[in-house]
Design a protein around this motif. Structure first.
Motif, PDB file in Angstrom:
ATOM      1  N   TYR A   1       0.808  -1.223   0.000  1.00 33.62           N
ATOM      2  CA  TYR A   1       0.000   0.000   0.000  1.00 33.62           C
ATOM      3  C   TYR A   1       0.841   1.274   0.000  1.00 33.62           C
ATOM      4  CZ  TYR A   1       0.977   0.145   5.027  1.00 33.62           C
ATOM      5  OH  TYR A   1       1.598   0.197   6.242  1.00 33.62           O
TER       6      TYR A   1
ATOM      7  N   GLU B   1       0.807   4.849  -4.409  1.00 33.14           N
ATOM      8  CA  GLU B   1       0.604   6.229  -4.847  1.00 33.14           C
ATOM      9  C   GLU B   1       1.619   6.595  -5.928  1.00 33.14           C
ATOM     10  OE1 GLU B   1      -0.944   9.944  -5.261  1.00 33.14           O
ATOM     11  OE2 GLU B   1      -1.778   8.274  -4.082  1.00 33.14           O
TER      12      GLU B   1
ATOM     13  N   ASP C   1      -1.238  -6.311  -1.576  1.00 34.04           N
ATOM     14  CA  ASP C   1      -2.247  -6.289  -0.518  1.00 34.04           C
ATOM     15  C   ASP C   1      -3.541  -5.704  -1.056  1.00 34.04           C
ATOM     16  OD1 ASP C   1      -1.896  -3.486  -0.527  1.00 34.04           O
ATOM     17  OD2 ASP C   1      -0.305  -3.632   0.970  1.00 34.04           O
ATOM     18  N   PHE C   2      -4.543  -5.580  -0.185  1.00 34.26           N
ATOM     19  CA  PHE C   2      -5.867  -5.126  -0.604  1.00 34.26           C
ATOM     20  C   PHE C   2      -5.821  -3.719  -1.184  1.00 34.26           C
ATOM     21  CE2 PHE C   2      -9.880  -2.963   0.428  1.00 34.26           C
ATOM     22  CZ  PHE C   2     -10.774  -3.767  -0.279  1.00 34.26           C
ATOM     23  N   THR C   3      -5.046  -2.839  -0.568  1.00 33.91           N
ATOM     24  CA  THR C   3      -4.946  -1.468  -1.061  1.00 33.91           C
ATOM     25  C   THR C   3      -4.403  -1.433  -2.483  1.00 33.91           C
ATOM     26  OG1 THR C   3      -4.558  -0.686   1.202  1.00 33.91           O
ATOM     27  CG2 THR C   3      -3.956   0.803  -0.580  1.00 33.91           C
TER      28      THR C   3
ATOM     29  N   GLN D   1      -7.209  -2.397  -4.986  1.00 34.19           N
ATOM     30  CA  GLN D   1      -8.193  -1.327  -5.172  1.00 34.19           C
ATOM     31  C   GLN D   1      -7.615  -0.183  -5.990  1.00 34.19           C
ATOM     32  OE1 GLN D   1     -11.425  -2.055  -4.129  1.00 34.19           O
ATOM     33  NE2 GLN D   1     -10.256  -3.953  -3.849  1.00 34.19           N
ATOM     34  N   SER D   2      -6.327   0.101  -5.790  1.00 32.86           N
ATOM     35  CA  SER D   2      -5.673   1.149  -6.581  1.00 32.86           C
ATOM     36  C   SER D   2      -5.588   0.744  -8.044  1.00 32.86           C
ATOM     37  CB  SER D   2      -4.280   1.438  -6.021  1.00 32.86           C
ATOM     38  OG  SER D   2      -4.359   1.907  -4.691  1.00 32.86           O
TER      39      SER D   2
ATOM     40  N   SER E   1     -10.312  -9.767  -6.305  1.00 32.98           N
ATOM     41  CA  SER E   1     -10.613  -8.366  -5.999  1.00 32.98           C
ATOM     42  C   SER E   1     -11.448  -7.702  -7.094  1.00 32.98           C
ATOM     43  CB  SER E   1      -9.315  -7.578  -5.807  1.00 32.98           C
ATOM     44  OG  SER E   1      -8.614  -7.480  -7.032  1.00 32.98           O
TER      45      SER E   1
END
Length: 605
Positions: free
Chosen positions: A497, A501, A531-533, A536-537, A568
């Motif tokens: 995560y 960015e 990971d999950f973040t 989603q990104s 996901s």
């Protein structure tokens, strides 16, 4: 008469009960062996092992008595506190320790830290620090959180060790020169020492320099090779001489202190009372065995336990952490050398219990000593029982020799400390770090120079810089880009995560180029975890690029990463696509930009 069926049931029940009983006994036995390592070697202990342990224990005892006296002065305590710290840890570690070689007691670095955080002008503060350091180490061992020391990198440790050695050595120059009333802060101490060089006592300086030269010479002679490689050491006289020199080298500290005291006594008998600065009077006998007082009276004010702990301050974190780091590093080094294993959590428990019990005999915090552990191993110690005989030597010194310690010249103790810590300056590691990875010199020098100002500041800054260097590629993962009609972006590292960015901003920046790419291929061939973040990104990136008619594909995706992405919500068709599948979405000219290994779908699952 019972039926065959009921008989079988009874037999099965008995079998289950027997297995359960044996399992319970096995679990209990393993727990006892883990928490009380003495139970594993004591039943096999024999007379031969006893002989080796006695020799090793007595040899280390000859080292620890003069070192204890000297290191107590580094801690700012009366000399007898060095001996108070040198025996209980040996006894406790014998029961709970997992290393046969390591020996606990006062060390130069721990003495320096105690002088910074323990208010050595009031020994009661130091004893409380010992107790709570032990409790913290014990809790860390029980909770198995000793892994925290893994976040302290070798450059940080080397920078701290080198800085501490210089601080200790400079702190002893005052005794080498015979100066008095020198302030404790490092900068003020250096300034005062150079300012008052004219007050140097000639006797102390000459005696101290002679002691340093002799100590360093004996150390070098003890480590020199007497026989060239390829030649056998057959001559009996040569073997005897080598053994004698080794014994003298090992016992050099005790011999120097003894000879220096003899010289001081001769000068006193001839009326030269001011020739040398002598050690102050020591409290004779053994320390009282009692629980440390958690309330301390300073002047007319009685401080509560909370107020005492506030005054100790950062020492409650620094002392147990550095103590464990020093001890476990030594234990693991000798375990690798002598081919056995040590349990880090159990070592924490042993060290914590050693400090807790040591506080009952007015000790300051103890940890493993590298020099004494090396001698212990060289002397052929076979079990931790060698510590019993080391502790016995210290108790003998406390009970018999204490009245004679007042004749020890301070210059000889200063020489002992300086000659010991000079070898701790790890200047040789700098070119190695420069050659291997130059950026690691940054935490080394930050720690090194920061400790001169304040020890905890140097350590914390060094750890912080090391973590920043470690986290940099995580927050800003390296991206390898190939620009053409079809843009290929290779993520050269794992994705978590913290780094998404940076990745998403790079992808979006490329997508807004003029002209925009026909599509984007994200190469995840070296990514082993997400990971999950991250997922989603990636979905947000897909949605953004697809809204602008830019196709996105993922290549080189490992099976377990692919499963996470599909779960996901990322479509399977764009993960590891074949050239034909890509051609149905974009112009087939884009396909050659993908490596063949990356466009093949693994259908093994």
């Amino acid at each position: 008469m019972s039926s065959p069926r009921s008989t079988r049931v009874e037999l099965q029940q008995k079998c289950i009960e027997n297995c359960s009983e044996r399992c319970d006994k096995s679990i209990f036995t393993n727990y006892i062996a883990k928490r009380f390592p003495i139970s594993t070697w004591l039943p096999k202990y024999n007379f031969t092992a006893l002989q080796f342990d006695i020799i090793a224990g007595l040899t280390v005892g000859l080292m620890v008595v003069p070192q204890g006296l000297a290191y107590a002065l580094v801690a700012g305590l009366p000399p007898q506190y060095g001996l108070y710290s040198a025996f209980m840890g040996c006894f406790v570690y014998c029961i709970f320790g997992t290393s046969k070689d390591i020996t606990l007691g006062p060390t130069a670095i721990m003495s320096l830290i105690v002088s910074a955080y323990g208010r050595p002008d009031i020994p009661a503060f130091v004893i409380v620090l010992t107790l709570f350091s032990g409790l913290i180490q014990l809790a860390m061992g029980i909770l198995k959180i000793g892994f925290l020391v893994n976040f302290i990198s070798i450059p940080v440790v080397s920078g701290f060790t080198s800085s501490a050695a210089i601080i200790i050595a400079i702190g002893q120059i005052k005794d080498l020169l015979g100066l008095r009333d020198v302030p404790r802060p490092f900068i003020k101490r250096v300034y005062y020492t150079f300012r008052h060089l004219g007050d140097t006592k000639t006797g102390d300086l000459i005696l101290g320099l002679i002691c340093i030269v002799v100590l360093l010479s004996l150390r070098k002679v003890g480590r020199s090779k007497w026989v060239k490689e390829g030649h056998q050491e057959n001559h009996k006289g040569l073997r005897l001489a080598k053994k004698l020199v080794w014994i003298v080298s090992i016992a050099r500290n005790a011999l120097i202190i003894l000879l220096a005291s003899f010289v001081a006594v001769i000068f006193l008998q001839h009326g030269f009372h001011d020739a040398f600065s002598l050690t102050d009077h020591l409290e004779p006998g053994f320390p009282p065995f009692q629980a440390p007082s958690l309330t301390i009276t300073v002047g007319n004010q009685t401080l509560s336990t909370l107020e005492v702990l506030k005054q100790v301050g950062p020492g409650l974190a620094i002392v147990p952490l550095i103590g464990f780091l020093e001890s476990i590093a030594i234990a693991k080094a000798f375990a690798r050398k002598n081919k056995y294993k040590v349990d880090a959590s159990q070592e924490l428990i042993a060290l914590g219990l050693a400090n807790c019990f040591s506080s009952f005999v007015s000790s300051y915090p103890v940890t493993g000593s590298f020099s004494r552990t090396a001698v212990n191993a060289q002397s052929g110690v076979t079990t931790p029982a060698g510590g019993i005989f080391t502790g016995a030597i210290v108790l003998l010194a406390l009970g018999v020799l204490t009245p004679f310690f007042k004749y020890i010249p301070k210059a000889s103790l200063a020489a002992l400390i300086i000659s010991s810590v000079l070898t701790m300056i790890e200047y040789h590691i700098v070119p190695k770090i420069w050659k291997a990875r130059k950026i690691d010199l940054l935490p080394f020098f930050i720690t090194f120079f920061g400790c001169f100002y304040e020890i905890e500041l140097g350590i914390l800054l060094g750890i912080g810089v090391s973590l920043m260097i470690f986290l940099y590629p995580v927050v800003w993962p390296k991206l390898i880009k190939a620009d053409c009609d079809y843009t290929v972006i290779k993520v050269n590292g794992d994705l978590i995560y913290a780094g998404m960015e940076h990745v998403t901003s790079e992808i979006q920046e490329m997508s807004y180029s003029d002209p925009p790419p026909r599509g984007v291929v994200i190469d995840l061939s070296v990514v082993t975890q997400i990971d999950f973040t991250v997922t989603q990104s990636l979905l947000m990136v897909l949605e953004d690029l697809e809204s602008r008619k830019i196709s996105v594909f993922f290549s080189g995706v490992q099976n377990h990463i692919r499963d996470i992405m599909v779960d996901s919500g990322i479509e399977l068709s764009i993960i590891n696509p074949t050239p034909d599948a890509m051609a149905r979405v974009v112009n087939a000219e884009a396909a050659p930009f993908l490596p063949q290994a990356e466009i093949t779908i693994n259908d093994s699952e």
